[in-house]
Design a protein around this motif. Structure first.
Motif, PDB file in Angstrom:
ATOM      1  N   GLN A 180       0.834  -1.213   0.000  1.00 46.43           N
ATOM      2  CA  GLN A 180       0.000   0.000   0.000  1.00 46.43           C
ATOM      3  C   GLN A 180       0.868   1.262   0.000  1.00 46.43           C
ATOM      4  OE1 GLN A 180      -2.910   1.203  -0.547  1.00 46.43           O
ATOM      5  NE2 GLN A 180      -2.722   3.198   0.458  1.00 46.43           N
ATOM      6  N   ALA A 181       1.963   1.230   0.753  1.00 45.92           N
ATOM      7  CA  ALA A 181       2.821   2.427   0.826  1.00 45.92           C
ATOM      8  C   ALA A 181       3.366   2.771  -0.565  1.00 45.92           C
ATOM      9  CB  ALA A 181       3.959   2.204   1.809  1.00 45.92           C
ATOM     10  N   THR A 182       3.787   1.764  -1.320  1.00 45.00           N
ATOM     11  CA  THR A 182       4.327   2.067  -2.655  1.00 45.00           C
ATOM     12  C   THR A 182       3.207   2.431  -3.626  1.00 45.00           C
ATOM     13  OG1 THR A 182       6.117   0.545  -2.179  1.00 45.00           O
ATOM     14  CG2 THR A 182       5.920   1.261  -4.459  1.00 45.00           C
ATOM     15  N   HIS A 183       2.074   1.752  -3.518  1.00 46.93           N
ATOM     16  CA  HIS A 183       0.937   2.116  -4.388  1.00 46.93           C
ATOM     17  C   HIS A 183       0.518   3.567  -4.136  1.00 46.93           C
ATOM     18  CE1 HIS A 183      -0.686  -1.803  -6.179  1.00 46.93           C
ATOM     19  NE2 HIS A 183       0.472  -2.102  -5.634  1.00 46.93           N
ATOM     20  N   LYS A 184       0.517   3.959  -2.875  1.00 45.57           N
ATOM     21  CA  LYS A 184       0.128   5.345  -2.548  1.00 45.57           C
ATOM     22  C   LYS A 184       1.171   6.319  -3.104  1.00 45.57           C
ATOM     23  CE  LYS A 184      -1.480   8.364   1.188  1.00 45.57           C
ATOM     24  NZ  LYS A 184      -1.004   9.523   0.445  1.00 45.57           N
ATOM     25  N   TYR A 185       2.429   5.939  -2.979  1.00 41.61           N
ATOM     26  CA  TYR A 185       3.485   6.800  -3.530  1.00 41.61           C
ATOM     27  C   TYR A 185       3.256   6.992  -5.046  1.00 41.61           C
ATOM     28  CZ  TYR A 185       7.776   8.349  -5.553  1.00 41.61           C
ATOM     29  OH  TYR A 185       8.675   9.062  -6.310  1.00 41.61           O
ATOM     30  N   ILE A 186       2.956   5.881  -5.739  1.00 46.94           N
ATOM     31  CA  ILE A 186       2.738   5.941  -7.197  1.00 46.94           C
ATOM     32  C   ILE A 186       1.546   6.853  -7.507  1.00 46.94           C
ATOM     33  CG2 ILE A 186       2.003   4.574  -9.215  1.00 46.94           C
ATOM     34  CD1 ILE A 186       3.567   2.181  -7.861  1.00 46.94           C
ATOM     35  N   ARG A 187       0.440   6.656  -6.766  1.00 48.01           N
ATOM     36  CA  ARG A 187      -0.751   7.453  -7.060  1.00 48.01           C
ATOM     37  C   ARG A 187      -0.505   8.938  -6.741  1.00 48.01           C
ATOM     38  NH1 ARG A 187      -5.175   5.021  -8.501  1.00 48.01           N
ATOM     39  NH2 ARG A 187      -5.012   3.231  -7.107  1.00 48.01           N
ATOM     40  N   ASP A 188       0.190   9.199  -5.647  1.00 52.96           N
ATOM     41  CA  ASP A 188       0.489  10.599  -5.289  1.00 52.96           C
ATOM     42  C   ASP A 188       1.391  11.254  -6.338  1.00 52.96           C
ATOM     43  OD1 ASP A 188      -1.056  10.371  -3.056  1.00 52.96           O
ATOM     44  OD2 ASP A 188       0.614  10.204  -1.639  1.00 52.96           O
ATOM     45  N   LEU A 189       2.370  10.490  -6.820  1.00 51.13           N
ATOM     46  CA  LEU A 189       3.269  11.027  -7.847  1.00 51.13           C
ATOM     47  C   LEU A 189       2.456  11.395  -9.100  1.00 51.13           C
ATOM     48  CD1 LEU A 189       6.182  11.462  -9.026  1.00 51.13           C
ATOM     49  CD2 LEU A 189       6.052   9.096  -9.829  1.00 51.13           C
ATOM     50  N   LEU A 190       1.581  10.487  -9.519  1.00 49.43           N
ATOM     51  CA  LEU A 190       0.786  10.753 -10.728  1.00 49.43           C
ATOM     52  C   LEU A 190      -0.214  11.889 -10.488  1.00 49.43           C
ATOM     53  CD1 LEU A 190       0.269   7.079 -11.921  1.00 49.43           C
ATOM     54  CD2 LEU A 190       1.967   8.733 -12.687  1.00 49.43           C
ATOM     55  N   HIS A 191      -0.671  11.992  -9.262  1.00 55.05           N
ATOM     56  CA  HIS A 191      -1.582  13.066  -8.866  1.00 55.05           C
ATOM     57  C   HIS A 191      -0.922  14.424  -9.097  1.00 55.05           C
ATOM     58  CE1 HIS A 191      -4.546  14.988  -6.106  1.00 55.05           C
ATOM     59  NE2 HIS A 191      -5.277  13.972  -6.471  1.00 55.05           N
ATOM     60  N   GLU A 215      -6.737 -11.429  -0.192  1.00 54.85           N
ATOM     61  CA  GLU A 215      -7.842 -10.620   0.345  1.00 54.85           C
ATOM     62  C   GLU A 215      -7.330  -9.359   1.053  1.00 54.85           C
ATOM     63  OE1 GLU A 215     -10.745 -12.930   2.361  1.00 54.85           O
ATOM     64  OE2 GLU A 215     -12.067 -11.197   2.665  1.00 54.85           O
ATOM     65  N   LEU A 216      -6.322  -9.537   1.898  1.00 53.46           N
ATOM     66  CA  LEU A 216      -5.784  -8.382   2.632  1.00 53.46           C
ATOM     67  C   LEU A 216      -5.084  -7.398   1.703  1.00 53.46           C
ATOM     68  CD1 LEU A 216      -4.222  -9.494   6.042  1.00 53.46           C
ATOM     69  CD2 LEU A 216      -6.057  -7.838   5.602  1.00 53.46           C
ATOM     70  N   LEU A 217      -4.344  -7.963   0.721  1.00 57.02           N
ATOM     71  CA  LEU A 217      -3.665  -7.068  -0.234  1.00 57.02           C
ATOM     72  C   LEU A 217      -4.700  -6.252  -1.008  1.00 57.02           C
ATOM     73  CD1 LEU A 217      -0.954  -9.576  -1.497  1.00 57.02           C
ATOM     74  CD2 LEU A 217      -0.440  -7.306  -0.561  1.00 57.02           C
ATOM     75  N   ILE A 223      -4.772  -0.405  -3.889  1.00 54.79           N
ATOM     76  CA  ILE A 223      -4.503  -1.649  -4.628  1.00 54.79           C
ATOM     77  C   ILE A 223      -5.793  -2.073  -5.328  1.00 54.79           C
ATOM     78  CG2 ILE A 223      -3.794  -4.068  -4.463  1.00 54.79           C
ATOM     79  CD1 ILE A 223      -1.959  -3.335  -2.175  1.00 54.79           C
ATOM     80  N   ASP A 224      -5.721  -2.142  -6.654  1.00 55.87           N
ATOM     81  CA  ASP A 224      -6.925  -2.366  -7.465  1.00 55.87           C
ATOM     82  C   ASP A 224      -6.910  -3.739  -8.139  1.00 55.87           C
ATOM     83  OD1 ASP A 224      -7.648   0.386  -6.919  1.00 55.87           O
ATOM     84  OD2 ASP A 224      -6.113   0.934  -8.372  1.00 55.87           O
ATOM     85  N   GLU A 243     -12.096 -14.183  -6.520  1.00 60.00           N
ATOM     86  CA  GLU A 243     -13.252 -13.891  -5.645  1.00 60.00           C
ATOM     87  C   GLU A 243     -12.897 -12.929  -4.519  1.00 60.00           C
ATOM     88  OE1 GLU A 243     -15.932 -17.891  -6.410  1.00 60.00           O
ATOM     89  OE2 GLU A 243     -14.355 -17.949  -4.895  1.00 60.00           O
ATOM     90  N   SER A 244     -11.603 -12.834  -4.204  1.00 61.03           N
ATOM     91  CA  SER A 244     -11.221 -11.916  -3.118  1.00 61.03           C
ATOM     92  C   SER A 244     -11.071 -10.472  -3.602  1.00 61.03           C
ATOM     93  CB  SER A 244      -9.949 -12.406  -2.425  1.00 61.03           C
ATOM     94  OG  SER A 244      -8.857 -12.336  -3.312  1.00 61.03           O
ATOM     95  N   ALA A 245     -11.175 -10.241  -4.908  1.00 56.57           N
ATOM     96  CA  ALA A 245     -11.135  -8.861  -5.448  1.00 56.57           C
ATOM     97  C   ALA A 245     -12.558  -8.388  -5.653  1.00 56.57           C
ATOM     98  CB  ALA A 245     -10.363  -8.839  -6.769  1.00 56.57           C
ATOM     99  N   LYS A 246     -12.939  -7.374  -4.889  1.00 60.29           N
ATOM    100  CA  LYS A 246     -14.351  -6.928  -4.949  1.00 60.29           C
ATOM    101  C   LYS A 246     -14.411  -5.428  -5.217  1.00 60.29           C
ATOM    102  CE  LYS A 246     -15.799 -10.546  -1.784  1.00 60.29           C
ATOM    103  NZ  LYS A 246     -14.854 -10.948  -0.757  1.00 60.29           N
ATOM    104  N   GLY A 247     -15.132  -5.064  -6.266  1.00 59.18           N
ATOM    105  CA  GLY A 247     -15.240  -3.650  -6.621  1.00 59.18           C
ATOM    106  C   GLY A 247     -16.224  -2.897  -5.763  1.00 59.18           C
TER     107      GLY A 247
END
Ligand code: PEP
Length: 247
Positions: A180-191, A215-217, A223-224, A243-247
């Motif tokens: 999550q920390a790296t995903h957030k970094y990526i999204r913030d950078l693109l933001h 499921e936790l990831l 994380i999408d 099944e553990s990926a739910k929109g």
């Protein structure tokens, strides 16, 4: 995950068979829909078979060239005309075994998009880079190679897969917090380039995802969904991960 529909994608690498296509097509039919998009990257020679079986498919790489004397290469426009929708670009095995540079990857990204395919841009740091505290610098360079060549708007029609190299095929998974920390970094950078592109972009996690950790990831805010290697070859595991990926 908000308005972003998760993707669960299976990367078969150089594995697979007509039998596996039938089994995964049956799984995909059961679990694709409103909640998630299911996607498979079989070896290119099985692409037609997989598409005929009804799978939502892509290739594991494409050539950066449009057409011509490039023996053995995969032509993006031909992949599109067969009925595939996606291609991976810059998977760590392509970068490390075949020497693809950030620039090569940006060229493949461009060729995929101009042929009508959606590129899934794979990025991630090695163990040594993480130990040296360079994770953010590495993923920034990998992303900015594409932005520099094609502009931030090009990412609107793409997907990112963050895959720490040390977690691919090793059984070592990033913890949900690390990922999550790296995903957030990526999204913030693109933001900082474009807010709309950043908030709509799907960022998948990859690296030893299985039915016990998915499921936790996938529950993490940025994380999408996931890019799944080994476990995507086992129909029941792949089904449980989907099944553990739910929109
Ligand atoms: C991959 O090939 O992109 C991958 C994440 O593999 P694995 O799930 O086996 O680590």
């Amino acid at each position: 995950m908000g308005q972003r529909k998760p993707i669960v994608a299976g990367n078969w690498k150089m594995n697979g068979s007509c039998e596996l296509i039938k089994e995964i097509a049956a799984v995909s039919e059961q679990v694709s829909g409103e909640q998630r998009e299911v996607l498979v990257f079989p070896p290119a020679i099985l692409l037609s078979e997989a598409i005929s079986a009804g799978l939502n498919c892509g290739t594991q790489t494409v050539s950066e060239f449009e057409s011509g004397a490039y023996t053995g290469e995969i032509q993006a426009s031909l992949v599109k005309s067969l009925g595939a929708n996606y291609t991976l670009v810059g998977h760590s095995e392509r970068r490390s075994i075949y020497g693809e540079s950030n620039e090569d990857v940006a060229n493949k990204f461009a060729q995929a998009q101009s042929s009508g395919l959606t590129p899934i841009l794979c990025i991630g740091e090695t163990q040594a880079q993480r130990t040296e505290g360079k994770t953010e610098e590495v993923v920034k360079q990998q992303l900015e190679a594409v932005i520099k060549k094609l502009g931030i708007a090009s990412l609107a029609n793409s997907v990112i897969a963050y895959e720490p190299v040390w977690a691919i095929g090793t059984g070592l998974t990033a913890t949900p917090e690390q990922a999550q920390a790296t995903h957030k970094y990526i999204r913030d950078l693109l933001h900082s380039y474009d807010q709309q592109v950043a908030s709509a972009l799907r960022i998948l996690y990859g690296g030893s995802v299985n039915e016990s950790n998915s499921e936790l990831l996938f529950a993490q805010a940025d994380i999408d969904g996931g890019l799944i290697g080994g476990a995507s070859l086992k129909p029941q595991s792949f089904k449980a991960i989907c099944e553990s990926a739910k929109g």
